[in-house]
Design an enzyme around this catalytic site. Sequence first.
Site, PDB file in Angstrom:
ATOM      1  N   LYS A  88      44.311  43.313  44.407  1.00  0.00           N
ATOM      2  CA  LYS A  88      45.618  42.703  44.178  1.00  0.00           C
ATOM      3  C   LYS A  88      46.687  43.783  43.985  1.00  0.00           C
ATOM      4  CE  LYS A  88      43.299  38.586  42.382  1.00  0.00           C
ATOM      5  NZ  LYS A  88      43.037  37.684  41.232  1.00  0.00           N
ATOM      6  N   TYR A  94      44.621  29.739  47.694  1.00  0.00           N
ATOM      7  CA  TYR A  94      44.477  29.205  46.332  1.00  0.00           C
ATOM      8  C   TYR A  94      44.693  27.689  46.296  1.00  0.00           C
ATOM      9  CZ  TYR A  94      44.456  33.991  44.451  1.00  0.00           C
ATOM     10  OH  TYR A  94      44.133  35.293  44.146  1.00  0.00           O
ATOM     11  N   PHE A 149      49.512  27.705  35.897  1.00  0.00           N
ATOM     12  CA  PHE A 149      49.638  29.148  36.101  1.00  0.00           C
ATOM     13  C   PHE A 149      49.926  29.532  37.557  1.00  0.00           C
ATOM     14  CE2 PHE A 149      44.996  28.310  36.371  1.00  0.00           C
ATOM     15  CZ  PHE A 149      44.701  28.869  37.606  1.00  0.00           C
ATOM     16  N   ARG A 176      30.274  39.800  43.145  1.00  0.00           N
ATOM     17  CA  ARG A 176      30.822  39.082  41.975  1.00  0.00           C
ATOM     18  C   ARG A 176      30.359  39.743  40.677  1.00  0.00           C
ATOM     19  NH1 ARG A 176      34.664  34.872  42.442  1.00  0.00           N
ATOM     20  NH2 ARG A 176      33.582  33.697  40.824  1.00  0.00           N
ATOM     21  N   THR A 201      36.297  36.292  35.496  1.00  0.00           N
ATOM     22  CA  THR A 201      37.743  36.141  35.749  1.00  0.00           C
ATOM     23  C   THR A 201      38.589  36.671  34.599  1.00  0.00           C
ATOM     24  OG1 THR A 201      37.249  34.181  37.067  1.00  0.00           O
ATOM     25  CG2 THR A 201      39.530  34.444  36.346  1.00  0.00           C
ATOM     26  N   ARG A 224      36.600  44.704  36.687  1.00  0.00           N
ATOM     27  CA  ARG A 224      37.569  44.147  35.728  1.00  0.00           C
ATOM     28  C   ARG A 224      37.328  44.691  34.334  1.00  0.00           C
ATOM     29  NH1 ARG A 224      37.090  38.150  38.381  1.00  0.00           N
ATOM     30  NH2 ARG A 224      38.816  38.318  39.873  1.00  0.00           N
ATOM     31  N   ASN A 244      44.039  40.430  37.070  1.00  0.00           N
ATOM     32  CA  ASN A 244      42.643  40.883  37.030  1.00  0.00           C
ATOM     33  C   ASN A 244      42.251  41.734  38.233  1.00  0.00           C
ATOM     34  OD1 ASN A 244      42.499  38.888  38.934  1.00  0.00           O
ATOM     35  ND2 ASN A 244      41.155  37.521  37.785  1.00  0.00           N
ATOM     36  N   HIS A 261      40.009  40.155  43.882  1.00  0.00           N
ATOM     37  CA  HIS A 261      39.431  38.845  44.210  1.00  0.00           C
ATOM     38  C   HIS A 261      38.172  39.077  45.036  1.00  0.00           C
ATOM     39  CE1 HIS A 261      38.895  34.798  45.820  1.00  0.00           C
ATOM     40  NE2 HIS A 261      38.631  35.412  46.965  1.00  0.00           N
ATOM     41  N   GLU A 314      37.768  32.167  53.825  1.00  0.00           N
ATOM     42  CA  GLU A 314      38.744  33.196  53.426  1.00  0.00           C
ATOM     43  C   GLU A 314      38.881  34.281  54.505  1.00  0.00           C
ATOM     44  OE1 GLU A 314      37.226  34.415  49.606  1.00  0.00           O
ATOM     45  OE2 GLU A 314      37.913  32.571  48.636  1.00  0.00           O
TER      46      GLU A 314
HETATM   47  P1  CMP Z   1      40.691  34.934  41.117  1.00  0.00           P
HETATM   48  O1  CMP Z   1      39.353  34.704  40.518  1.00  0.00           O
HETATM   49  O2  CMP Z   1      40.873  35.947  42.169  1.00  0.00           O
HETATM   50  O3  CMP Z   1      41.258  33.547  41.694  1.00  0.00           O
HETATM   51  C1  CMP Z   1      42.072  32.688  40.962  1.00  0.00           C
HETATM   52  C2  CMP Z   1      43.082  33.507  40.215  1.00  0.00           C
HETATM   53  O4  CMP Z   1      43.971  32.755  39.426  1.00  0.00           O
HETATM   54  C3  CMP Z   1      42.324  34.379  39.214  1.00  0.00           C
HETATM   55  O5  CMP Z   1      41.664  35.376  39.912  1.00  0.00           O
HETATM   56  C4  CMP Z   1      43.444  34.814  38.318  1.00  0.00           C
HETATM   57  O6  CMP Z   1      44.227  35.866  38.885  1.00  0.00           O
HETATM   58  C5  CMP Z   1      44.291  33.539  38.293  1.00  0.00           C
HETATM   59  N1  CMP Z   1      43.966  32.706  37.148  1.00  0.00           N
HETATM   60  C6  CMP Z   1      42.861  31.961  36.957  1.00  0.00           C
HETATM   61  N2  CMP Z   1      42.938  31.299  35.774  1.00  0.00           N
HETATM   62  C7  CMP Z   1      44.106  31.635  35.227  1.00  0.00           C
HETATM   63  C8  CMP Z   1      44.754  31.287  34.025  1.00  0.00           C
HETATM   64  N3  CMP Z   1      44.194  30.441  33.150  1.00  0.00           N
HETATM   65  N4  CMP Z   1      45.955  31.832  33.770  1.00  0.00           N
HETATM   66  C9  CMP Z   1      46.515  32.658  34.659  1.00  0.00           C
HETATM   67  N5  CMP Z   1      45.971  33.029  35.852  1.00  0.00           N
HETATM   68  C10 CMP Z   1      44.767  32.525  36.112  1.00  0.00           C
END
Ligand code: CMP
Length: 133
Positions: free
Chosen positions: A10, A50, A58, A86, A92, A103, A113, A116, A127
């Site tokens: 990212k 997404y 969010f 993963r 996450t 992470r 984070n 992805h 994807e």
């Molecule tokens: P990723 O797992 O790449 O895909 C979904 C993304 O949404 C996740 O990483 C975060 O960057 C974002 N995300 C998921 N949950 C939340 C949350 N509760 N608040 C803010 N961002 C989120």
Amino acid sequence: MIEQSLVFIKPDGVSRGLVGEVLSRFEKRGLTLLKLEMQVLTEALVDGHYAEHVARSFYPELKSYVMSGPVVVMVLVGENAIGAIRKMVGVTNSAEADAGTIRGDFALTTAYNIIHASDSVESGQREIKNFFG
Ligand code: CMP
């Protein structure tokens, strides 16, 4: 089983100079780099990628985050690649990610984070099409 995963670093990961570090971890693990590209994500691509999150509170922040600068997107291939990647990426919420994961070593929050990775073979195929056509 040989699997393909779509991974992208990212914008914060790219601007912090973490591309080499992250790529190096995947290469050293034995994953094969099939595609690699720097991309500036369009609104249509982000909304498609997404789709399951577009109605979440969010989402506006997530969308502006991933569109705030270029990302480095790649396709990695290898035995059980989806699960292995993963695990290397970590959970996450970066604050809860184990030390030694990407992470866990380089991020602190859920929202920012830095990376992805596809969560299933089916998501990976969808994807890869979304990012590389
Ligand atoms: P990723 O797992 O790449 O895909 C979904 C993304 O949404 C996740 O990483 C975060 O960057 C974002 N995300 C998921 N949950 C939340 C949350 N509760 N608040 C803010 N961002 C989120």
